[in-house]
Design a protein around this motif. Structure first.
Motif, PDB file in Angstrom:
ATOM      1  N   HIS A   1       0.730  -1.174   0.022  1.00  8.90           N
ATOM      2  CA  HIS A   1       0.015   0.071  -0.006  1.00  8.90           C
ATOM      3  C   HIS A   1       0.749   1.119  -0.243  1.00  8.90           C
ATOM      4  O   HIS A   1       0.524   2.422   0.329  1.00  8.90           O
ATOM      5  N   ILE A   2       2.247   0.947  -0.194  1.00  2.00           N
ATOM      6  CA  ILE A   2       3.071   2.278  -0.164  1.00  2.00           C
ATOM      7  C   ILE A   2       2.911   3.146  -1.536  1.00  2.00           C
ATOM      8  O   ILE A   2       2.634   2.621  -2.729  1.00  2.00           O
ATOM      9  N   GLU A   3       2.835   4.434  -1.460  1.00  2.00           N
ATOM     10  CA  GLU A   3       2.655   5.459  -2.230  1.00  2.00           C
ATOM     11  C   GLU A   3       3.984   6.348  -2.389  1.00  2.00           C
ATOM     12  O   GLU A   3       4.195   6.644  -1.096  1.00  2.00           O
ATOM     13  N   ILE A   4       4.688   6.586  -3.687  1.00  2.00           N
ATOM     14  CA  ILE A   4       5.789   7.504  -3.413  1.00  2.00           C
ATOM     15  C   ILE A   4       5.487   8.785  -4.366  1.00  2.00           C
ATOM     16  O   ILE A   4       5.240   8.340  -5.706  1.00  2.00           O
ATOM     17  N   GLU A   5       5.569   9.918  -4.249  1.00  2.00           N
ATOM     18  CA  GLU A   5       5.236  11.015  -4.715  1.00  2.00           C
ATOM     19  C   GLU A   5       6.414  12.189  -4.585  1.00  2.00           C
ATOM     20  O   GLU A   5       6.906  12.227  -3.681  1.00  2.00           O
ATOM     21  N   ALA A   6       6.279  12.822  -5.705  1.00  2.00           N
ATOM     22  CA  ALA A   6       7.250  14.103  -5.643  1.00  2.00           C
ATOM     23  C   ALA A   6       6.219  15.326  -6.044  1.00  2.00           C
ATOM     24  O   ALA A   6       5.699  15.374  -7.038  1.00  2.00           O
ATOM     25  N   LYS A   7       6.080  16.474  -5.131  1.00  2.00           N
ATOM     26  CA  LYS A   7       5.296  17.620  -5.398  1.00  2.00           C
ATOM     27  C   LYS A   7       6.515  18.673  -5.741  1.00  2.00           C
ATOM     28  O   LYS A   7       7.494  18.851  -4.818  1.00  2.00           O
ATOM     29  N   LEU A   8       5.962  19.590  -6.575  1.00  2.00           N
ATOM     30  CA  LEU A   8       6.907  20.986  -6.894  1.00  2.00           C
ATOM     31  C   LEU A   8       6.222  21.759  -6.045  1.00  2.00           C
ATOM     32  O   LEU A   8       4.804  21.895  -6.015  1.00  2.00           O
ATOM     33  N   GLY A   9       6.859  22.745  -5.849  1.00  2.00           N
ATOM     34  CA  GLY A   9       6.480  23.785  -5.132  1.00  2.00           C
ATOM     35  C   GLY A   9       7.591  24.869  -4.689  1.00  2.00           C
ATOM     36  O   GLY A   9       8.687  24.697  -5.192  1.00  2.00           O
ATOM     37  N   VAL A  10       7.548  25.323  -3.373  1.00  2.00           N
ATOM     38  CA  VAL A  10       8.677  26.282  -2.975  1.00  2.00           C
ATOM     39  C   VAL A  10       8.749  26.111  -1.485  1.00  2.00           C
ATOM     40  O   VAL A  10       7.820  25.777  -0.786  1.00  2.00           O
TER      41      VAL A  10
ATOM     42  N   ASP B   1      11.258  24.350  -5.994  1.00  2.00           N
ATOM     43  CA  ASP B   1      11.839  23.152  -5.216  1.00  2.00           C
ATOM     44  C   ASP B   1      10.988  22.174  -5.302  1.00  2.00           C
ATOM     45  O   ASP B   1       9.750  22.016  -6.018  1.00  2.00           O
ATOM     46  N   TYR B   2      11.119  21.008  -4.456  1.00  2.00           N
ATOM     47  CA  TYR B   2      10.369  19.944  -4.524  1.00  2.00           C
ATOM     48  C   TYR B   2      10.368  19.165  -3.297  1.00  2.00           C
ATOM     49  O   TYR B   2      11.578  19.218  -2.588  1.00  2.00           O
ATOM     50  N   ARG B   3       9.473  18.321  -3.053  1.00  2.00           N
ATOM     51  CA  ARG B   3       9.368  17.296  -1.892  1.00  2.00           C
ATOM     52  C   ARG B   3       9.035  15.939  -2.196  1.00  2.00           C
ATOM     53  O   ARG B   3       8.045  15.668  -2.966  1.00  2.00           O
ATOM     54  N   ILE B   4       9.964  14.957  -1.934  1.00  2.00           N
ATOM     55  CA  ILE B   4       9.392  13.619  -1.993  1.00  2.00           C
ATOM     56  C   ILE B   4       8.609  12.980  -0.876  1.00  2.00           C
ATOM     57  O   ILE B   4       9.261  13.312   0.421  1.00  2.00           O
ATOM     58  N   SER B   5       7.778  12.375  -0.937  1.00  2.62           N
ATOM     59  CA  SER B   5       7.048  11.730   0.259  1.00  2.62           C
ATOM     60  C   SER B   5       6.950  10.458   0.010  1.00  2.62           C
ATOM     61  O   SER B   5       6.478   9.910  -1.175  1.00  2.62           O
ATOM     62  N   ILE B   6       6.822   9.651   1.131  1.00  6.66           N
ATOM     63  CA  ILE B   6       6.203   8.380   1.377  1.00  6.66           C
ATOM     64  C   ILE B   6       4.778   8.322   2.127  1.00  6.66           C
ATOM     65  O   ILE B   6       4.990   8.681   3.173  1.00  6.66           O
ATOM     66  N   ASN B   7       3.831   7.503   1.633  1.00  4.59           N
ATOM     67  CA  ASN B   7       2.623   7.352   2.445  1.00  4.59           C
ATOM     68  C   ASN B   7       2.241   5.914   2.189  1.00  4.59           C
ATOM     69  O   ASN B   7       2.508   5.199   1.466  1.00  4.59           O
ATOM     70  N   LEU B   8       1.203   5.711   3.036  1.00  4.83           N
ATOM     71  CA  LEU B   8       0.533   4.217   2.983  1.00  4.83           C
ATOM     72  C   LEU B   8      -0.881   4.717   2.776  1.00  4.83           C
ATOM     73  O   LEU B   8      -1.714   5.537   3.226  1.00  4.83           O
TER      74      LEU B   8
ATOM     75  N   ASN C   1       3.406   2.554 -10.847  1.00  6.62           N
ATOM     76  CA  ASN C   1       2.952   1.415 -10.360  1.00  6.62           C
ATOM     77  C   ASN C   1       4.094   0.922  -9.306  1.00  6.62           C
ATOM     78  O   ASN C   1       5.371   0.579  -9.417  1.00  6.62           O
ATOM     79  N   THR C   2       3.605   1.182  -7.888  1.00  6.83           N
ATOM     80  CA  THR C   2       4.620   0.950  -6.909  1.00  6.83           C
ATOM     81  C   THR C   2       5.043  -0.528  -6.786  1.00  6.83           C
ATOM     82  O   THR C   2       6.030  -0.956  -6.136  1.00  6.83           O
ATOM     83  N   GLN C   3       4.188  -1.618  -7.227  1.00  3.47           N
ATOM     84  CA  GLN C   3       4.713  -3.065  -6.852  1.00  3.47           C
ATOM     85  C   GLN C   3       5.482  -3.177  -7.748  1.00  3.47           C
ATOM     86  O   GLN C   3       6.466  -4.260  -7.455  1.00  3.47           O
ATOM     87  N   VAL C   4       5.849  -2.560  -8.913  1.00  5.54           N
ATOM     88  CA  VAL C   4       7.018  -2.663  -9.971  1.00  5.54           C
ATOM     89  C   VAL C   4       8.471  -2.344  -9.102  1.00  5.54           C
ATOM     90  O   VAL C   4       9.424  -2.980  -9.409  1.00  5.54           O
ATOM     91  N   LEU C   5       8.484  -1.375  -8.537  1.00  6.98           N
ATOM     92  CA  LEU C   5       9.606  -0.880  -7.539  1.00  6.98           C
ATOM     93  C   LEU C   5       9.722  -1.790  -6.366  1.00  6.98           C
ATOM     94  O   LEU C   5      11.060  -2.109  -6.095  1.00  6.98           O
TER      95      LEU C   5
END
Length: 264
Positions: free
Chosen positions: A38-47, A161-168, A222-226
């Motif tokens: 159920h892991i989600e890995i995302e990167a958001k752009l912002g400042v 800038d950007y932020r990497i996040s890991i969520n469930l 597809n997090t399953q591939v990772l």
């Protein structure tokens, strides 16, 4: 005839420090989560915004991309993911051009969704989010989303800038009563999927205040591939874990660099 140059005399290409740090950070957290599906890995752009001045972070001693420590973020800064309507439109055109250039290799979808938030189903749980397709009234997902960790990257050479996040994102039971809804938001979302990466450009409207925010995020499609590649890595087998993380980071970098052309 052009000379073919090896990346090094040792015949391998070292990862740049920031991508290597992100890979190791993700490896550590994925392992702590026991490779949850159920892991989600995302990167958001912002400042990155200084709390005291409410202006974009400026570190005069740093001139290139750098990871900002959690301690510094807690004490002095925050991440802001919103952008202007014009910036949103410019990214839309840039991404649409990528669809045209790749001639069908980029999968494009435009969705209108409604998120409804409900109180936790259990003690100590997180709010339940029900996502509905507003065109068909189909329930797309019912989940509890739990934030695990964020990694903030300062990028002084770009406008973002950007932020990497890991969520469930854990599947949950659908709440019974509409009267229990505590918050709603509408999402007008454009999604672009290319190989292992998905880019989402979203206009989010708060149903209570009518406030609109514009967000750009890039995630592992597809997090399953990772996770399969991590399993190979864990057993010291040939794998593409670091390569996939590198693709995610490079897509975020490409978007951030493109912002310099229209966000001055």
């Amino acid at each position: 005839m052009a000379t073919r140059y090896e990346p090094t005399m040792f015949r391998y290409r070292p990862q740049d420090d920031v991508t290597r740090y992100i890979s190791e950070w993700l490896l550590r957290h994925i392992s702590q989560l026991e490779n949850s599906p159920h892991i989600e890995i995302e990167a958001k752009l912002g400042v990155l915004v200084e709390k005291r001045s409410n202006q974009r972070m400026y570190i005069p001693e740093v001139e290139t991309e750098a990871v900002v420590s959690d301690d510094h973020m807690r004490k002095t800064a925050r991440f802001k993911s919103d952008m202007t309507f014009d910036q949103h439109g410019n990214f839309n055109r840039f991404l649409n051009k990528a669809v045209e250039d790749h001639k069908g290799a980029v999968k494009y979808t435009h969705r209108y969704e409604l998120d409804k938030f409900y109180p936790p189903n259990r003690s100590g749980g997180d709010r339940v989010r029900v996502t509905v397709d507003t065109k068909t009234d189909e329930v797309i997902a019912v989940i509890e989303k739990k934030r695990i960790a964020d990694l903030n990257i300062y990028s002084p050479s770009t406008q973002l800038d950007y932020r990497i996040s890991i969520n469930l994102e854990v599947p949950a039971d659908k709440p019974y009563s509409e009267q229990d809804v505590v918050h709603e938001r509408n999402k007008d979302r454009l999604s672009y999927v290319f190989q292992c990466v998905q880019v989402d450009l979203t206009q989010v409207t708060d149903s209570s205040s009518g406030t609109k925010n514009h967000e750009l995020e890039c995630e592992i499609a597809n997090t399953q591939v990772l996770l399969k590649e991590k399993e190979k890595l864990d057993h010291r087998h040939p794998n593409q874990f670091h390569e996939i993380v590198g693709v995610l980071v490079n897509n975020v970098r490409a978007l951030a660099k493109e912002s310099n052309k229209f966000m001055r």
